[in-house]
Design a protein around this motif. Sequence first.
Motif, short mmCIF file in Angstrom:
data_model
loop_
_atom_site.label_atom_id
_atom_site.label_comp_id
_atom_site.label_asym_id
_atom_site.label_seq_id
_atom_site.Cartn_x
_atom_site.Cartn_y
_atom_site.Cartn_z
N GLU A 147 3.00 -3.18 -5.54
CA GLU A 147 1.67 -3.33 -4.85
C GLU A 147 1.47 -4.32 -3.60
O GLU A 147 1.02 -3.97 -2.66
CB GLU A 147 0.63 -3.24 -5.87
CG GLU A 147 0.35 -2.47 -6.68
CD GLU A 147 -0.59 -2.48 -7.78
OE1 GLU A 147 -1.19 -3.96 -7.97
OE2 GLU A 147 -1.12 -1.75 -8.60
N LYS A 176 3.52 -2.83 -0.80
CA LYS A 176 2.51 -1.86 -0.32
C LYS A 176 1.58 -2.62 0.55
O LYS A 176 1.21 -2.23 1.71
CB LYS A 176 1.96 -1.33 -1.23
CG LYS A 176 1.01 0.18 -0.63
CD LYS A 176 0.52 1.07 -1.64
CE LYS A 176 -0.28 1.95 -1.12
NZ LYS A 176 -0.99 3.07 -2.06
N GLY A 194 -10.43 10.69 0.20
CA GLY A 194 -9.08 10.99 0.06
C GLY A 194 -9.11 12.42 -0.57
O GLY A 194 -8.00 12.81 -0.98
N HIS A 217 -4.52 12.85 -1.39
CA HIS A 217 -4.36 11.75 -0.48
C HIS A 217 -4.72 10.49 -1.14
O HIS A 217 -5.55 10.34 -1.90
CB HIS A 217 -5.01 12.30 0.75
CG HIS A 217 -4.57 13.23 1.56
ND1 HIS A 217 -3.04 13.43 2.11
CD2 HIS A 217 -4.94 14.53 1.64
CE1 HIS A 217 -3.08 14.53 2.75
NE2 HIS A 217 -3.97 15.37 2.29
N GLU A 218 -3.95 9.33 -0.35
CA GLU A 218 -4.31 8.19 -0.88
C GLU A 218 -5.20 7.25 0.05
O GLU A 218 -5.43 6.31 -0.04
CB GLU A 218 -3.12 7.44 -0.94
CG GLU A 218 -2.18 8.04 -1.83
CD GLU A 218 -0.64 7.14 -1.96
OE1 GLU A 218 -0.44 6.19 -1.22
OE2 GLU A 218 0.02 7.40 -2.80
N ASP A 219 -5.62 8.04 1.13
CA ASP A 219 -6.40 7.69 2.29
C ASP A 219 -7.39 8.71 2.87
O ASP A 219 -7.14 9.84 2.37
CB ASP A 219 -5.76 6.94 3.33
CG ASP A 219 -6.63 5.83 4.01
OD1 ASP A 219 -7.56 5.78 4.07
OD2 ASP A 219 -5.82 4.98 4.74
N SER A 249 -4.06 13.33 6.52
CA SER A 249 -4.70 12.15 6.25
C SER A 249 -4.32 10.66 6.93
O SER A 249 -3.20 10.88 7.65
CB SER A 249 -4.68 11.86 4.70
OG SER A 249 -4.98 10.72 4.04
N ASP A 297 -3.31 8.28 5.48
CA ASP A 297 -1.99 7.96 4.64
C ASP A 297 -0.43 8.35 5.13
O ASP A 297 0.39 8.26 4.70
CB ASP A 297 -2.25 8.32 3.31
CG ASP A 297 -2.10 9.96 3.11
OD1 ASP A 297 -1.88 10.48 3.92
OD2 ASP A 297 -2.39 10.36 1.85
#
Length: 587
Positions: free
Chosen positions: A170, A173, A540, A558-560, A578, A580
């Motif tokens: 994390e 990231k 997302g 999706h993460e975003d 997205s 992401d």
Amino acid sequence: MPTQDPIYYIEKVEIEEDAESVDYEEVKFDDDVSDSEAEEDLETALRSMQQNLQSEGLHEVVEIPKATVTRRPEVVDDFIRNFLIRYKMTRTLDAFQREWYELQTRGGLENPELVPDCYVQNEELENRVKFLQREIEKMGRSVNKAGTQFIKMKKERDYHRMHHRRIVQEKEKLFSDIRRLKKHYQSYEPALEELKNKYETAMREKMLTKIECEKNISKISNLTTTLSNYETARASANEVTMTRVKEVELDEIVQKAEQPKKTFVHPKDSAIPIEPGVNPDLNTSLPVACHLTKPGGYHQQHSFKAHDLAISNVALHPMRDVIATVSDDTTWKMWSVPDGELLLTGRGHTMWIGGCDFHPQGTKIATGSGDTSVKVWDFSEGECVATFNDHSHPVWGVAWHHSGNFLASCSMDNSSKLFDVISERCRCTFRGHSDSVNSLTFLPYSNILCTCSADKTISMWDIRTGLCAQTLYGHVNAINNINFNTQGTAIASCDAYGIVKIWDVRQVVEIETYDFEPHPANSVRFDTSGACLAVASNDGCVKMLEIEKNKITELAGHEDGVQGALFNRNGEMLVSVSSDTTVKIWS
């Protein structure tokens, strides 16, 4: 060996063979002892002895020692006797005793050796074994307990190690996101500086225009004063003559103003179609998205990373299963779907790309960028064939006219423009919005251009006259995107607070409102049949709206924020892009 009770001997007594030479001493027996006295126990006898001693004058109290039993080890002969008695070998025992006593009488035996008590040793060893077994069991329990504690600590160690790795991932990231955002923000600095310079230039031009306007107002006021003086001094001939001169001058000015302006016509300009085209999908049965017919709806089939930075828009090729994506990394790319194979990459813009659209024949693609330019790319030549720099602010989107000769764009400068691709010049500018124009699209097979703005309105323009034909009001937040259905009978719009509205184009009224707040809705797109609407949400997810049933389902993955979503022609597939940097295929 069979276990038997051990035999104990209190005292060893040797009996000589010549019993005649032994003098026996007579033991006197008191006949006066009664039977009751004989039955007294040992304590009573001891007590009576003490009383007798005290009565005789002996004051000393003799403490009677307590009887103790000592275990004496066996000698060799006793061991042999015990062995023979145990197995009832009486004749062998008699023979052994005779020979043993004869040998002892002759003095042949000095000190017989002792034989260890095997039973005692066995008992001691057995007790020792039991004690050691108990110790072993105790140690076993301790070992099991230690093993359980070790396994528990090992699991805790693995958990903390996994937690640490997750935290590290994390952290990495977050660092990568920070670096990406930093790079992204740095890419905005030239644009901000350029916008600042343009703003200062516009302010200077505004001041000059204001000064010029004041001069014109002053001239008009002077002319008005002159006319009033002319009317009051009509009797004077000189003044009449001067007034006539002024009237002639004013007439000339009015005539010049009333003369129609001659518009410049480029020899290569394309003719705008006077009559709208025929929509082939108006009265035909169109395929329904399989999300409505397939049990469970769409499911994610494939996903791939398309760009290094956020993807801002996606477009579908009109004839093939090919999509184009544009990104903040200043590039556009073409992909085959659903396998996600990269077909083409375009580079040329200096800032982020906000929108793209395929030519109706599928031979070109147009892109609009934050560098204020609109570019047209030809696939056969593999390069940019036209660039339009008429906008003064970043361009949000582009759309092709169904004839393929005209390209429309919308910008942050509050205007939309129509470009002639053949003559490569701007044919018309549509001004009327009071804020940024965020999206635009053509009514299928018509000359009507629809735009939406951050001023919360939707406008419809006739590209033949450049005039606004209709304005739709209803949103209370900035409108992000609009889209017509295939038949051209309805239009969907979404705003920055997640409100989606569907409008009837023929009656120019609002049909339905759907609330997806509080997350902004970035894009809306009808399927081919117009029965399903895909809403790209900033949380997302892709919201799937079944219009007839008013049923809403979510496609999460999706993460975003999802920036765009579209259906393929037969409705068997949905593509979403997205921030992401990924493209997901749903089927």
